[in-house]
Scaffold this motif. Sequence first.
Motif, PDB file in Angstrom:
ATOM      1  N   UNK A 176       0.834  -1.216   0.000  1.00  0.00           N
ATOM      2  CA  UNK A 176       0.000   0.000   0.000  1.00  0.00           C
ATOM      3  C   UNK A 176       0.858   1.251   0.000  1.00  0.00           C
ATOM      4  N   UNK A 177       2.108   1.098   0.460  1.00  0.00           N
ATOM      5  CA  UNK A 177       3.030   2.233   0.551  1.00  0.00           C
ATOM      6  C   UNK A 177       4.456   1.727   0.384  1.00  0.00           C
ATOM      7  N   UNK A 178       5.221   2.422  -0.457  1.00  0.00           N
ATOM      8  CA  UNK A 178       6.641   2.103  -0.642  1.00  0.00           C
ATOM      9  C   UNK A 178       7.476   3.241  -0.073  1.00  0.00           C
ATOM     10  N   UNK A 179       8.498   2.897   0.727  1.00  0.00           N
ATOM     11  CA  UNK A 179       9.408   3.894   1.290  1.00  0.00           C
ATOM     12  C   UNK A 179      10.811   3.585   0.790  1.00  0.00           C
ATOM     13  N   UNK A 180      11.367   4.501   0.018  1.00  0.00           N
ATOM     14  CA  UNK A 180      12.680   4.312  -0.619  1.00  0.00           C
ATOM     15  C   UNK A 180      13.759   4.859   0.310  1.00  0.00           C
ATOM     16  N   UNK A 181      14.536   3.942   0.918  1.00  0.00           N
ATOM     17  CA  UNK A 181      15.624   4.326   1.823  1.00  0.00           C
ATOM     18  C   UNK A 181      16.974   3.870   1.305  1.00  0.00           C
ATOM     19  N   UNK A 182      17.042   3.457   0.041  1.00  0.00           N
ATOM     20  CA  UNK A 182      18.266   2.868  -0.496  1.00  0.00           C
ATOM     21  C   UNK A 182      19.146   3.920  -1.148  1.00  0.00           C
ATOM     22  N   UNK A 183      19.841   4.710  -0.321  1.00  0.00           N
ATOM     23  CA  UNK A 183      20.752   5.722  -0.836  1.00  0.00           C
ATOM     24  C   UNK A 183      22.129   5.149  -1.077  1.00  0.00           C
ATOM     25  N   UNK A 184      23.144   5.975  -1.412  1.00  0.00           N
ATOM     26  CA  UNK A 184      23.019   7.417  -1.638  1.00  0.00           C
ATOM     27  C   UNK A 184      22.186   7.738  -2.879  1.00  0.00           C
ATOM     28  N   UNK A 185      21.381   8.782  -2.784  1.00  0.00           N
ATOM     29  CA  UNK A 185      20.432   9.093  -3.846  1.00  0.00           C
ATOM     30  C   UNK A 185      21.077   9.818  -5.027  1.00  0.00           C
ATOM     31  N   UNK A 186      22.336  10.236  -4.869  1.00  0.00           N
ATOM     32  CA  UNK A 186      23.060  10.780  -6.016  1.00  0.00           C
ATOM     33  C   UNK A 186      23.130   9.745  -7.138  1.00  0.00           C
ATOM     34  N   UNK A 187      23.129   8.445  -6.754  1.00  0.00           N
ATOM     35  CA  UNK A 187      23.287   7.370  -7.723  1.00  0.00           C
ATOM     36  C   UNK A 187      21.954   6.757  -8.155  1.00  0.00           C
ATOM     37  N   UNK A 188      20.854   7.210  -7.611  1.00  0.00           N
ATOM     38  CA  UNK A 188      19.552   6.613  -7.900  1.00  0.00           C
ATOM     39  C   UNK A 188      18.819   7.386  -8.996  1.00  0.00           C
ATOM     40  N   UNK A 189      17.844   6.700  -9.621  1.00  0.00           N
ATOM     41  CA  UNK A 189      17.015   7.361 -10.632  1.00  0.00           C
ATOM     42  C   UNK A 189      15.539   7.204 -10.268  1.00  0.00           C
ATOM     43  N   UNK A 190      14.666   7.464 -11.226  1.00  0.00           N
ATOM     44  CA  UNK A 190      13.229   7.510 -10.952  1.00  0.00           C
ATOM     45  C   UNK A 190      12.538   6.155 -11.065  1.00  0.00           C
ATOM     46  N   UNK A 191      13.296   5.063 -11.181  1.00  0.00           N
ATOM     47  CA  UNK A 191      12.708   3.743 -11.426  1.00  0.00           C
ATOM     48  C   UNK A 191      11.648   3.361 -10.410  1.00  0.00           C
ATOM     49  N   UNK A 192      11.949   3.514  -9.124  1.00  0.00           N
ATOM     50  CA  UNK A 192      11.002   3.094  -8.085  1.00  0.00           C
ATOM     51  C   UNK A 192       9.707   3.909  -8.171  1.00  0.00           C
ATOM     52  N   UNK A 193       9.827   5.211  -8.339  1.00  0.00           N
ATOM     53  CA  UNK A 193       8.625   6.040  -8.460  1.00  0.00           C
ATOM     54  C   UNK A 193       7.814   5.643  -9.695  1.00  0.00           C
ATOM     55  N   UNK A 194       8.468   5.366 -10.803  1.00  0.00           N
ATOM     56  CA  UNK A 194       7.755   4.994 -12.033  1.00  0.00           C
ATOM     57  C   UNK A 194       6.941   3.713 -11.832  1.00  0.00           C
ATOM     58  N   UNK A 195       7.530   2.734 -11.135  1.00  0.00           N
ATOM     59  CA  UNK A 195       6.796   1.489 -10.871  1.00  0.00           C
ATOM     60  C   UNK A 195       5.626   1.761  -9.938  1.00  0.00           C
ATOM     61  N   UNK A 196       5.841   2.596  -8.910  1.00  0.00           N
ATOM     62  CA  UNK A 196       4.737   2.963  -8.008  1.00  0.00           C
ATOM     63  C   UNK A 196       3.620   3.654  -8.781  1.00  0.00           C
ATOM     64  N   UNK A 197       3.985   4.507  -9.706  1.00  0.00           N
ATOM     65  CA  UNK A 197       3.012   5.203 -10.543  1.00  0.00           C
ATOM     66  C   UNK A 197       2.202   4.198 -11.356  1.00  0.00           C
ATOM     67  N   UNK A 198       2.888   3.264 -11.999  1.00  0.00           N
ATOM     68  CA  UNK A 198       2.216   2.278 -12.849  1.00  0.00           C
ATOM     69  C   UNK A 198       1.341   1.329 -12.033  1.00  0.00           C
ATOM     70  N   UNK A 199       1.759   1.026 -10.804  1.00  0.00           N
ATOM     71  CA  UNK A 199       0.999   0.104  -9.955  1.00  0.00           C
ATOM     72  C   UNK A 199       0.053   0.829  -8.998  1.00  0.00           C
ATOM     73  N   UNK A 200       0.058   2.181  -9.074  1.00  0.00           N
ATOM     74  CA  UNK A 200      -0.813   3.019  -8.231  1.00  0.00           C
ATOM     75  C   UNK A 200      -0.611   2.754  -6.738  1.00  0.00           C
TER      76      UNK A 200
END
Length: 367
Positions: free
Chosen positions: A69-93
């Motif tokens: 029901x909720x995803x919490x992204x804590x896998x930093x450092x975020x300098x190296x991360x992209x929008x993948x997790x948010x995009x999947x959350x968007x697609x899966x609502x």
Amino acid sequence: MSQQQKVLILGGQGRIGRSVAEDILKHTNAQVTITGRTQKQIVSQPNLQFLVLDLAELKRLREAIKEANLVIHCAGPFHYRDETVLKICLEEKVNYIDVSDHRSFYRKLIPYKEDVRKAGITAILNTGIFPGISNSIVRQGVEQLDTAETIHLSYVVSGSGGAGITVMRTTFLGLRHPFEAWIDGQWKTVLPYTKREVVEFPKPYGKTGVYWFDMPETYTFAESFKVKNVITKFGSIPDFYNHLTWITAHVFPKSWIESKKGIEFFSKVSYNMTSVTDQFSGIGVAMRAEIQGIKNNQKALYSSSMVHQDTAFAAGCGTGSIAQYLLEGKINQPGVYPVEQALSTDLFIEAMQNRGIKIDQQMIAQD
């Protein structure tokens, strides 16, 4: 009887991720799943489970997100991360929170605001302690003034802050490049770890040196509050860490902090040093916000401060409280937002009171 809600914490084995999990387990009845690339021993307790998951395994990542029901992204450092997790959350609502702490990551996600809004989900970025609680402290102050003009936000952390080596990496990554700060109503280039100021923090910290540091708030406050100046400064205790960081930023060859090997070297050395000094300095955090503006047609200075003996615990409170309100439906604001645009001051005050975090504040009329 309503179905038990499920929270997925990516990177949940780190100190920040564990603190977030502990806060959610304490303040909600949700089932929490924490992930990591390899399984470490976790304390067995009700409503907590572990899932071995590498974020590069996109199919398994999607399957895990789909169940939540909720995803919490804590896998930093975020300098190296992209929008993948948010995009999947968007697609899966599925609603999304992260503990990101750099504007480069924020800029990757904010273009999805309209798509996320249309999907009817809420995504809140930059949660935690700073950014996170710091954003809400400033919003609370801005609301006390008729007009806010200058926001000056300072942070200080004792030793490692108890937050693990990832935070060390984030600090050194933040030294690599000049950044844009909002000064006199326009973007101006600032060098990281320059213009030391001595700021009076609450006890036990007292007067401590802080320096320009690139934080997401430097970027988001300019939009959120329409002020003329946003200043964000950071420092460490003991003070000799500030001098070592300054030397790293300004004396060592630039190539040393522009390579992953260099970042890793500095991070490990610093982490080993703080493992010793933490025993004397503690692992706490203090913040001080000063907001200059107008109140009742008179110049005024609003100041507020908070202190906590455990930086990682406080970060867990910041993220966990937003998770709680999303699960309870008290926050339902489709789109992508920084904390200060999504969390009302009333809910912020309630969350801090429930978690025993005290915010001291005062308003001073100025001539």
